[in-house]
Design an enzyme around this catalytic site. Structure first.
Site, mmCIF file in Angstrom:
data_model
loop_
_atom_site.group_PDB
_atom_site.id
_atom_site.type_symbol
_atom_site.label_atom_id
_atom_site.label_comp_id
_atom_site.label_asym_id
_atom_site.label_seq_id
_atom_site.Cartn_x
_atom_site.Cartn_y
_atom_site.Cartn_z
ATOM 1 N N CYS A 56 0.792 -1.233 0.000
ATOM 2 C CA CYS A 56 0.000 0.000 0.000
ATOM 3 C C CYS A 56 0.825 1.283 0.000
ATOM 4 O O CYS A 56 0.259 2.379 -0.008
ATOM 5 C CB CYS A 56 -0.966 -0.016 1.175
ATOM 6 S SG CYS A 56 -2.268 -1.257 0.955
ATOM 7 N N HIS A 81 -0.910 7.879 7.187
ATOM 8 C CA HIS A 81 -1.439 6.684 6.531
ATOM 9 C C HIS A 81 -2.818 6.397 7.129
ATOM 10 O O HIS A 81 -3.757 6.128 6.398
ATOM 11 C CB HIS A 81 -0.478 5.518 6.741
ATOM 12 C CG HIS A 81 -0.808 4.301 5.962
ATOM 13 N ND1 HIS A 81 -0.901 4.287 4.593
ATOM 14 C CD2 HIS A 81 -1.101 3.021 6.354
ATOM 15 C CE1 HIS A 81 -1.209 3.071 4.167
ATOM 16 N NE2 HIS A 81 -1.352 2.288 5.219
ATOM 17 N N HIS A 115 -9.656 3.430 2.246
ATOM 18 C CA HIS A 115 -8.257 3.109 1.951
ATOM 19 C C HIS A 115 -8.171 2.659 0.500
ATOM 20 O O HIS A 115 -8.538 1.531 0.162
ATOM 21 C CB HIS A 115 -7.777 2.007 2.894
ATOM 22 C CG HIS A 115 -6.323 1.687 2.761
ATOM 23 N ND1 HIS A 115 -5.494 2.274 1.823
ATOM 24 C CD2 HIS A 115 -5.523 0.848 3.471
ATOM 25 C CE1 HIS A 115 -4.280 1.799 1.950
ATOM 26 N NE2 HIS A 115 -4.264 0.928 2.941
#
Lengths: 406, 397
Positions: free
Chosen positions: B151, B284, B320
């Site tokens: 990611c 994040h 996300h």
């Protein structure tokens, strides 16, 4: 003027390839030794409409993990991650001070103290079977019943993550994927990370595994390849013996005129006036082998003696070989289709050949995709002269003094 | 090194302006997934590209079995036009550096139904086809490189593009990340019990997990003098990039956030800045229990200075977006620099006391000078990649 990417020196090469026990065997393969024919195996993906498929591929490669690699928890790792870990552990195992092979560089007295170690890995098959399994289970099981260890392994980065975690390497961790240039791009990115000080050394590898799922992504006419290779590299220091990687170039060629543009790319990689033919044969067909087999010695400015090309375009490989001035060895025709790892395997083959041939020897590793995306680099052993000019008009960094291997 | 153009496809629709408007209007774009049958799943939310925006793609880029391939192409076109770089030119060396988590694999998801998996075509096994649509609409004269490190992919691509520009390999680096909502991802996170049933609440004491999203973010990187030569104005400066690995666990960050701390220090060292120079940390912040706490502690440790680091995550709004997340967040950072506005933690209700070492931005956001933004990303496998962006003296407003 832009800077030229620095050269890297090889500190180790780890291999897990079918029918290839060590670096010398890989070199013999490049030199024309035959690989046993791959048997036909059947691959299935139950609970899907992917029918069984018979395909030529070698028997699964056993990981043969070095004893130094901790064994706990290894059973849950996918086969490709295990192959990657084994190859990386071997590549990283060259002891400091007194290397087991004279072609390995020794400049890092204490690799751990030198600074962070980067891991860069190329694969297009890692996690694919796991991804497919989760999709099947999503169709056939109640939600939440999938094995929670499978899902996180369904991405491409399993091999790089496993190498980092198991070997305790906390430098940059990158995975490249796509077509065959991905493996050479991993080396280019490693060179830049080393060049700007983000890492002191790097393990750069590529891997592939064969499943019913992965066969869909491979070219039909080649053996479906399984295995892993890993190069341990660090920045080259002037005068250091060993095998160097450098003079990278990545570009996009016009896909409608690939053969001519690839020939130009290879020609541009040769130093002016180097017309001597030597080195590896042009793959299996004996009529394309070079008439002169001995590698140049003593620092004769011969430049690269041949090209190892990774491409799924057979006609393109043949067109390069037909150019006639240098032997061309086609990775996929010999070892099979490794997908995104192909470029890295081409470089590993070049390193193996240079390690086994009298120094100085130099080869090009080239990867070309049908889209025209291309990458090329030079692999040369100690004392091998290189081109007088860099890829972007700069002079290449000086290489070590001429001479035979020590 | 400067950012000369940006382009986005996000839950807010098509365009980087739509992305920023959604940020400033504090819209929460997660909701029930419509693309897949989620009726049997305990958590059924995602952050999808609106159906109307998906339909609009037809008029903008060629068709492709992979939605992600089309997202990436549309975002790249927008970014190049924003930068004033012709997309059909051989006069410059243009390279593409794209980040992904699953590439074209989500094509397989289209065959998930009752019973056997219906599999068609082969593109799902050929990750390079992710770049196929982009190649049809943009003349690529340099390399195309596809990163799949987890990611952090978007930041990995930005860093590689910056290195390519610095090395003189390309004049124009088209850098970005892309992701397509995947039932496989939803099934995986369900088995990991990591999905929120309603809302992602990064750094909230009652956070219950994340919600997958999708989209694409693209930034055009060039040397500043090249932008100036054509009369353009940079949007921001790329001050530094750094990458590391936790080397700890496939799914859990290191308890001390070692990799993240290393990249924050790496960015500051390279940019010759101190922790007090960082005006906003674009976190994040996935909303998962373990990850947010570790991230908060790591940021507090790495940026210890005269003030607590100012932190927010936009994943409460956009979910996300995995491979696209870091690139979309970098674009938000570029906008924040231009607007002197720190986006808020829109879904934050009760800050987790375990995150007390950081200054969590209130949901409304914060008007304040923004000169330097740190944008960090990490993911399964332990890879961490962080970028540091700064206001350009000659930036376009």
């Amino acid at each position: 003027m832009p800077p030229v990417d620095g050269w890297m020196v090889v500190r180790g090469l780890g291999l897990r390839l079918p029918g290839v026990a060590d670096v010398a065997e890989l070199a013999r393969l490049v030199d024309g030794a035959p690989l046993p024919p791959a048997p036909v195996r059947r691959f299935e993906a139950p609970e899907t409409d992917l029918g069984p498929l018979d395909r030529r591929t070698h028997a699964p490669v056993p990981p043969r993990l070095p004893a130094a690699v901790a064994g706990r928890g290894l059973r849950v790792l996918p086969p490709e991650s295990l192959l990657a870990l084994a190859a990386a552990a071997d590549a990283d195992a060259a002891p400091a001070g007194e290397p087991p092979d004279p072609w390995l560089a020794t400049s890092l007295v204490d690799p751990v103290e030198a600074g962070p170690a980067a891991v860069l890995w190329a694969s297009s098959t890692a996690g694919l079977a796991e991804y497919g399994t989760i999709c099947v289970e999503a169709a056939t099981l109640d939600p939440g019943l999938s094995n929670p260890s499978i899902g996180p392994a369904s991405a491409f980065n399993g091999p790089a993550a496993t190498v980092s975690i198991r070997l305790g390497l906390d430098g940059p961790n990158e995975t490249t994927t796509g077509g065959t240039t991905a493996g050479l791009s991993a080396l280019v990115e490693a060179a830049r990370l080393l060049g700007d000080g983000a890492a002191a050394r790097a393990l750069v590898g590529g891997s592939a595994t064969v499943s019913r799922w992965s066969l869909a992504g491979l070219a039909d006419e080649y053996v479906a390849a399984e295995g892993a290779a890993c190069l341990a590299v660090s920045p080259y220091r002037d005068g250091e013996p060993g095998i160097r990687l450098g003079r990278f170039r990545r570009t996009s060629l016009d896909p409608s005129d690939l053969a001519a543009q690839c020939r130009a790319l290879v020609r541009a990689a040769r130093p002016a006036g180097s017309g001597r033919v030597a080195g590896p044969p042009a793959g299996a067909p004996s009529d394309r082998r070079a008439p002169e087999r001995a590698a140049p010695v003593g620092g004769t400015p011969a430049g690269p003696v041949g090209t190892i090309v990774s491409t799924v375009d057979t006609e393109l490989a043949e067109a390069l070989a037909d150019d006639g001035t240098r032997p061309v060895w086609h990775l996929e025709s010999s070892l099979g289709d490794f997908g995104a790892a192909g470029g890295l395997l081409a470089a590993a083959c070049a390193v193996a050949y240079c390690a086994s041939a009298p120094a100085p020897t130099s080869l090009l590793a080239l990867a070309i995709e049908p889209s025209g995306n291309a990458a090329i680099l030079e692999v040369s052993s100690w004392g091998a002269p290189t081109s007088s000019s860099g890829w972007w008009g700069e002079r290449s960094r000086p290489v070590g003094a001429s001479g035979s291997r020590t | 090194m400067v950012v000369s153009g940006v382009g986005a496809v996000s839950g807010a629709g098509l365009g980087a302006d739509a992305l920023w408007t959604a940020v400033t209007e504090r819209r929460v774009l997660t909701g029930p997934v419509t693309r897949f049958d989620m009726s049997r799943y305990p958590a059924r939310c995602g952050a999808e590209i609106p159906a109307g925006a998906v339909a609009d793609l037809d008029a903008m880029v060629p068709g492709h079995a992979s939605l992600a391939a089309r997202f990436l192409a549309v975002a790249a076109l927008e970014a190049l036009r924003h930068a004033g770089v012709p997309e059909r030119s051989r006069a410059h060396r243009l390279g593409v550096f794209a980040g992904t988590v699953m590439a074209t694999r989500p094509i397989l998801d289209q065959g998930i139904g009752a019973g056997r998996l219906d599999v068609s075509g082969r593109a799902w096994a050929q990750p390079d086809t992710l770049l196929g649509t982009l190649r049809e609409v943009v003349t690529v004269t340099g390399p195309t490189v596809l990163f799949a490190p987890g990611c952090a992919a978007g930041n990995s691509a930005i860093a590689a593009g910056a290195r390519a520009v610095a090395a003189g390999e390309v004049d124009v680096a088209v850098c970005g990340g892309v992701s397509e909502l995947s039932l496989e991802i939803l099934a995986m996170f369900t088995s990991l019990r990591a999905l929120a049933v309603d809302t992602v609440r990064p750094f909230d004491v009652n956070r219950r997990g994340t919600i997958p999203g999708e989209g694409a973010g693209v930034l055009v990187l060039e040397r500043a003098d090249r932008v100036a030569a054509r009369g353009g104005r940079p949007l921001a400066r790329l001050l530094a990039c750094a990458a590391a690995a936790d080397a700890h666990n496939p799914t859990q960050p290191h308890p001390d956030g070692n990799g993240l701390v290393s990249t924050i220090h790496g960015c500051l060292d390279r940019a010759r800045l101190t922790s007090d120079d960082v005006d906003w940390v674009c976190a994040h912040g996935t909303g998962t229990q373990a990850s947010d706490g570790i991230e908060a502690r790591a940021v507090a440790k790495a940026l210890a200075g005269r003030r607590r680091p100012v932190v927010s995550s936009i994943k409460g709004q956009f979910g996300h977006a995995e491979g696209a997340a870091a690139a979309l967040e970098a674009i938000v950072a570029v906008h924040a620099l231009a607007a002197d506005l720190v986006p808020g933690n829109v879904t934050l209700i009760e800050p987790d006391p375990a995150c007390g070492g950081i200054d969590l931005v209130e949901p409304t956001g914060r008007r304040a000078p923004v000169g330097v933004v740190l944008s960090q990303a990490f993911g399964f496998g332990g890879g961490v990649s962080t970028v540091l962006l700064g206001k350009d003296d000659h930036a376009a407003g």
